[in-house]
Enzyme design. Structure first.
Site, short mmCIF file in Angstrom:
data_model
loop_
_atom_site.label_atom_id
_atom_site.label_comp_id
_atom_site.label_asym_id
_atom_site.label_seq_id
_atom_site.Cartn_x
_atom_site.Cartn_y
_atom_site.Cartn_z
NE ARG A 1 15.99 -10.45 -10.17
CZ ARG A 1 16.12 -11.04 -11.37
NH1 ARG A 1 17.30 -11.06 -11.96
NH2 ARG A 1 15.07 -11.56 -11.97
NE ARG B 1 12.07 -14.61 -11.29
CZ ARG B 1 11.99 -13.67 -12.22
NH1 ARG B 1 11.73 -12.42 -11.87
NH2 ARG B 1 12.17 -13.97 -13.50
CB SER C 1 5.96 -18.12 -14.77
OG SER C 1 7.18 -18.26 -14.04
CD GLN C 2 1.39 -22.88 -11.99
OE1 GLN C 2 1.90 -23.77 -12.68
NE2 GLN C 2 0.26 -23.04 -11.35
CD GLU C 3 7.19 -22.66 -14.29
OE1 GLU C 3 6.67 -23.74 -14.60
OE2 GLU C 3 6.69 -21.55 -14.58
CG ASP D 1 13.19 -13.00 -20.28
OD1 ASP D 1 13.37 -12.77 -19.07
OD2 ASP D 1 13.74 -13.93 -20.88
NE ARG E 1 13.74 -20.42 -21.61
CZ ARG E 1 14.94 -19.82 -21.55
NH1 ARG E 1 15.78 -19.95 -22.57
NH2 ARG E 1 15.29 -19.10 -20.51
NE ARG F 1 18.44 -11.68 -19.05
CZ ARG F 1 17.95 -12.38 -20.05
NH1 ARG F 1 18.71 -12.65 -21.10
NH2 ARG F 1 16.70 -12.80 -20.03
CD1 TRP F 2 17.28 -2.06 -19.52
CD2 TRP F 2 16.92 -1.50 -17.37
NE1 TRP F 2 17.14 -0.69 -19.46
CE2 TRP F 2 16.91 -0.31 -18.15
CE3 TRP F 2 16.72 -1.40 -16.00
CZ2 TRP F 2 16.71 0.95 -17.60
CZ3 TRP F 2 16.52 -0.15 -15.44
CH2 TRP F 2 16.51 1.01 -16.23
CG HIS G 1 10.71 -6.52 -11.99
ND1 HIS G 1 10.48 -7.45 -12.98
CD2 HIS G 1 11.54 -7.12 -11.10
CE1 HIS G 1 11.11 -8.59 -12.68
NE2 HIS G 1 11.77 -8.40 -11.55
CG LEU H 1 -5.96 -3.31 -24.91
CD1 LEU H 1 -5.61 -4.11 -26.17
CD2 LEU H 1 -4.78 -2.43 -24.51
#
Length: 266
Positions: free
Chosen positions: A49, A87, A81-83, A36, A210, A40-41, A53, A147
């Protein structure tokens, strides 16, 4: 716990000294990360944005390199995420392009290093180009065993549980499964993470405290580590500090340690 400062006694230590503080036998077998703070970075630097990423991929590369060095066998990341489908379309398009570019340029190196790629989530919702590249990368790395890198894409913990219930219901309907056979162990076999141990450690960056619908079943006994560091700034040293903090936790899984058991007659 929110790690507002480094674990005691680590501030002045070099990275090699931090590694020396780790106890190999108590390292986590599986680490999950909610990456996350990319937006903001970028915003703090006056950048689009997607620049956040892109920079976040460098953090992922450093964490992967560290886990390979330490022999940590499983890493699961929450990439989309699904949410996140809510965006702006321009950002989603850029993210999918970044995913394709990363897999196209890094897949050979991932295989060379023994990294197996897995995905969880409703990935059929991804654009055809990104989905095809993803499936190819999964197939090309299936034999790798250093891994397991599991990527949550179009993922939601509640949806994963619902999907598992639907599969169980279908198997009960066809007679392949009886209701009295269903227990926690069987249920886990229907989850998309089947074959992986539950995460020992969850790291979330950017100061949020969270889990945001991530691995809801699997995180039942996971140690949680929240740091204010934004994901693009979460590099090798930050990962080492999280691992040191993890090794200081007292993990009892509901049991009582022998030293805590009352003496006879007391």
């Amino acid at each position: 716990m929110i790690a507002n400062s480094a674990p005691a006694g680590t501030t002045a230590l070099s990275d090699s000294e931090l590694v020396a503080r780790l106890t190999p036998d108590t390292l986590p077998r599986h680490v999950a990360i909610i990456m996350d703070g990319n937006g903001r970075w970028a915003r703090a630097r006056g950048l689009p944005r997607i620049a956040g990423h892109s920079e976040g991929i460098k953090s992922l590369q450093e964490v992967i390199a560290l886990f390979l060095e330490l022999g940590i066998p499983a890493l699961t990341i929450y990439a989309f995420s699904q949410e996140n489908w809510n965006r702006p379309a321009t950002e989603i398009t850029a993210l999918m392009g970044l995913l394709e570019h990363y897999l196209s340029t890094e897949q050979g190196r991932l295989v060379e290093r023994g990294i197996r790629l897995r995905t969880i989530g409703r990935v059929e919702m991804l654009p055809p180009g990104a989905l095809a590249r993803l499936r190819a990368s999964e197939a090309e790395s299936r034999h790798c065993d250093k891994l397991v890198l599991t990527v949550g894409l179009s993922y939601g913990g509640r949806s994963e549980i619902v999907d598992a219930v639907r599969k169980i219901a279908a198997d009960c309907k066809t007679g392949r499964l009886q209701a009295d056979e269903i227990d926690e162990g069987l249920f886990e076999q229907y989850l998309s993470t089947t074959g992986l141990p539950d995460p020992d450690l969850l790291i979330r960056t950017s100061g949020e405290s969270r889990i945001s619908n991530f691995l809801l079943w699997q995180l039942a006994y996971t140690e949680l580590y929240f740091t204010p560091t934004l994901w693009p700034d979460f590099r090798r040293r930050e990962a080492l500090l999280a691992l040191i903090e993890f090794q200081q936790r007292d993990r009892r899984f509901g049991r009582i340690k022998p030293s805590m058991t009352p003496s006879p007659g007391r």
